[in-house]
Design a protein around this motif. Structure first.
Motif, PDB file in Angstrom:
ATOM      1  N   VAL A 106       0.859  -1.188   0.000  1.00  0.00           N
ATOM      2  CA  VAL A 106       0.000   0.000   0.000  1.00  0.00           C
ATOM      3  C   VAL A 106       0.890   1.229   0.000  1.00  0.00           C
ATOM      4  N   ASP A 107       0.656   2.135  -0.920  1.00  0.00           N
ATOM      5  CA  ASP A 107       1.454   3.363  -1.014  1.00  0.00           C
ATOM      6  C   ASP A 107       0.803   4.541  -0.302  1.00  0.00           C
ATOM      7  N   ASP A 108      -0.510   4.501  -0.142  1.00  0.00           N
ATOM      8  CA  ASP A 108      -1.206   5.592   0.514  1.00  0.00           C
ATOM      9  C   ASP A 108      -2.522   5.063   1.060  1.00  0.00           C
ATOM     10  N   GLY A 109      -2.905   5.526   2.262  1.00  0.00           N
ATOM     11  CA  GLY A 109      -4.136   5.053   2.866  1.00  0.00           C
ATOM     12  C   GLY A 109      -3.942   3.714   3.560  1.00  0.00           C
ATOM     13  N   ALA A 110      -5.024   2.997   3.735  1.00  0.00           N
ATOM     14  CA  ALA A 110      -4.987   1.694   4.398  1.00  0.00           C
ATOM     15  C   ALA A 110      -6.155   0.858   3.887  1.00  0.00           C
ATOM     16  N   VAL A 111      -5.986  -0.453   3.955  1.00  0.00           N
ATOM     17  CA  VAL A 111      -6.998  -1.387   3.455  1.00  0.00           C
ATOM     18  C   VAL A 111      -7.448  -2.293   4.595  1.00  0.00           C
ATOM     19  N   ARG A 112      -8.737  -2.481   4.703  1.00  0.00           N
ATOM     20  CA  ARG A 112      -9.295  -3.486   5.607  1.00  0.00           C
ATOM     21  C   ARG A 112      -9.763  -4.672   4.770  1.00  0.00           C
ATOM     22  N   TYR A 113      -9.482  -5.873   5.236  1.00  0.00           N
ATOM     23  CA  TYR A 113      -9.925  -7.038   4.482  1.00  0.00           C
ATOM     24  C   TYR A 113     -10.106  -8.233   5.410  1.00  0.00           C
ATOM     25  N   ASP A 114     -10.943  -9.142   4.979  1.00  0.00           N
ATOM     26  CA  ASP A 114     -11.119 -10.416   5.667  1.00  0.00           C
ATOM     27  C   ASP A 114     -10.449 -11.491   4.843  1.00  0.00           C
ATOM     28  N   LEU A 115      -9.656 -12.323   5.489  1.00  0.00           N
ATOM     29  CA  LEU A 115      -8.990 -13.458   4.845  1.00  0.00           C
ATOM     30  C   LEU A 115      -9.400 -14.708   5.601  1.00  0.00           C
ATOM     31  N   ASP A 116     -10.020 -15.641   4.884  1.00  0.00           N
ATOM     32  CA  ASP A 116     -10.493 -16.872   5.513  1.00  0.00           C
ATOM     33  C   ASP A 116     -11.369 -16.555   6.718  1.00  0.00           C
ATOM     34  N   ARG A 117     -12.195 -15.504   6.578  1.00  0.00           N
ATOM     35  CA  ARG A 117     -13.173 -15.088   7.580  1.00  0.00           C
ATOM     36  C   ARG A 117     -12.541 -14.503   8.849  1.00  0.00           C
ATOM     37  N   HIS A 118     -11.291 -14.042   8.754  1.00  0.00           N
ATOM     38  CA  HIS A 118     -10.633 -13.339   9.849  1.00  0.00           C
ATOM     39  C   HIS A 118     -10.237 -11.939   9.376  1.00  0.00           C
ATOM     40  N   ARG A 119     -10.408 -10.942  10.227  1.00  0.00           N
ATOM     41  CA  ARG A 119     -10.197  -9.546   9.839  1.00  0.00           C
ATOM     42  C   ARG A 119      -8.715  -9.169   9.916  1.00  0.00           C
ATOM     43  N   HIS A 120      -8.256  -8.425   8.883  1.00  0.00           N
ATOM     44  CA  HIS A 120      -6.873  -7.976   8.818  1.00  0.00           C
ATOM     45  C   HIS A 120      -6.828  -6.562   8.246  1.00  0.00           C
ATOM     46  N   GLY A 121      -5.628  -5.989   8.229  1.00  0.00           N
ATOM     47  CA  GLY A 121      -5.433  -4.676   7.631  1.00  0.00           C
ATOM     48  C   GLY A 121      -4.110  -4.612   6.900  1.00  0.00           C
ATOM     49  N   ALA A 122      -4.050  -3.787   5.851  1.00  0.00           N
ATOM     50  CA  ALA A 122      -2.821  -3.564   5.090  1.00  0.00           C
ATOM     51  C   ALA A 122      -2.444  -2.104   5.190  1.00  0.00           C
ATOM     52  N   LEU A 123      -1.202  -1.839   5.639  1.00  0.00           N
ATOM     53  CA  LEU A 123      -0.708  -0.486   5.854  1.00  0.00           C
ATOM     54  C   LEU A 123       0.505  -0.223   4.970  1.00  0.00           C
ATOM     55  N   PRO A 124       0.851   1.049   4.746  1.00  0.00           N
ATOM     56  CA  PRO A 124       2.026   1.365   3.924  1.00  0.00           C
ATOM     57  C   PRO A 124       3.347   0.850   4.500  1.00  0.00           C
TER      58      PRO A 124
END
Length: 270
Positions: free
Chosen positions: A46-64
């Motif tokens: 991630v170059d800017d901002g942040a992403v929220r996502y669920d992987l295999d029904r578990h919550r995660h986040g992606a940061l720069p």
């Protein structure tokens, strides 16, 4: 034709580098990915901002500050964590260069806090945007893969579901083999000697999404490859198993935020 998500900018191409199925750069503001899977590894920064996502029904986040590695065949979604959206760069890596047998090890810890790895991925993206530097790209990819392998080997394998896993895997293989032509639940049940309802429940429990959603994901992946190979959207729709171009456009836009006509970038140096 469906409209692209507001503020969406997408650039995608397939480089002449073995092991990289696709390069995908995007800026999204309000696009939300539905739950889907890929048959390749998703290596994301991630170059800017942040992403929220669920992987295999578990919550995660992606940061720069981190690297995100999503394994093949595991369902995930994605959306912006802020109202300003996010910019990301993605490499889809073939399982020929990063084995699918390591997928279970990546489910529990998809986020890697490794500044050196992130910088190497950034450098690889820069080289991949310059046609003619394939040898340098090969070299940089080798170092990225080596470091990813070290991370995956250090992790503890995720618990594997045992109940009816074999049936779900055979169903997945059947859908992979018949992505374009498709099949009915009755056909699948007869081929796999299972009741259709049991088949759907088992597949969903093991793979995290129902067979029809998995098949749509496979068709979207196939459409992406064909578009990047230069085929026209109308031809891609038929080849990837969609009813018509409108059907392709509806699902493609829902998954990727832009329609198929706007997806492929013919000149990676542009």
């Amino acid at each position: 034709m469906a409209s692209p998500a507001a503020g969406a900018h997408v650039s995608a191409w397939r480089p002449a580098v073995a092991g990289v199925a696709e390069v995908f750069h995007a800026h999204f503001v309000d696009h939300a990915y539905p739950s889907h899977t890929h048959d390749a590894w998703t290596l994301l920064i991630v170059d800017d901002g942040a992403v929220r996502y669920d992987l295999d029904r578990h919550r995660h986040g992606a940061l720069p500050t981190s690297v995100t590695l999503l394994p093949p065949y595991v369902p995930h979604d994605g959306r912006s964590a802020t109202r300003h959206g996010f910019r990301k760069r993605v490499l889809y890596l073939d399982t020929s260069v990063l084995g699918a047998d390591l997928a279970g090890r990546a489910v529990g810890r998809p986020s890697l806090a490794d500044p050196r790895l992130r910088y190497r991925i950034h450098q690889l993206h820069q080289v991949l945007a310059r046609p003619g530097d394939e040898l340098e790209a090969d070299s940089r990819l080798a170092f990225v893969l080596e470091r990813l392998g070290r991370h995956l080997r250090r992790q503890t394998p995720a618990t594997v579901r045992q109940s009816d896993r074999g049936l779900a895997v055979r169903m997945r293989e059947l859908l992979d083999a018949r992505t374009a032509e498709g099949l009915t639940l009755r056909e699948a049940g007869e081929l796999l000697h299972a009741h259709p309802t049991h088949l759907v429940r088992t597949f969903t429990r093991v793979h995290g999404l129902p067979p029809h959603a998995y098949l749509t994901s496979r068709r979207i992946d196939l459409a992406r490859r064909l578009l990047l190979a230069g085929q026209r959207p109308a031809d891609v729709a038929a080849a990837a198993g969609f009813f018509d171009q409108a059907h392709l456009t509806r699902h493609f836009t829902r998954h990727l935020g832009v329609g198929p006509a706007r997806y492929a970038r013919p000149d990676p140096a542009r």
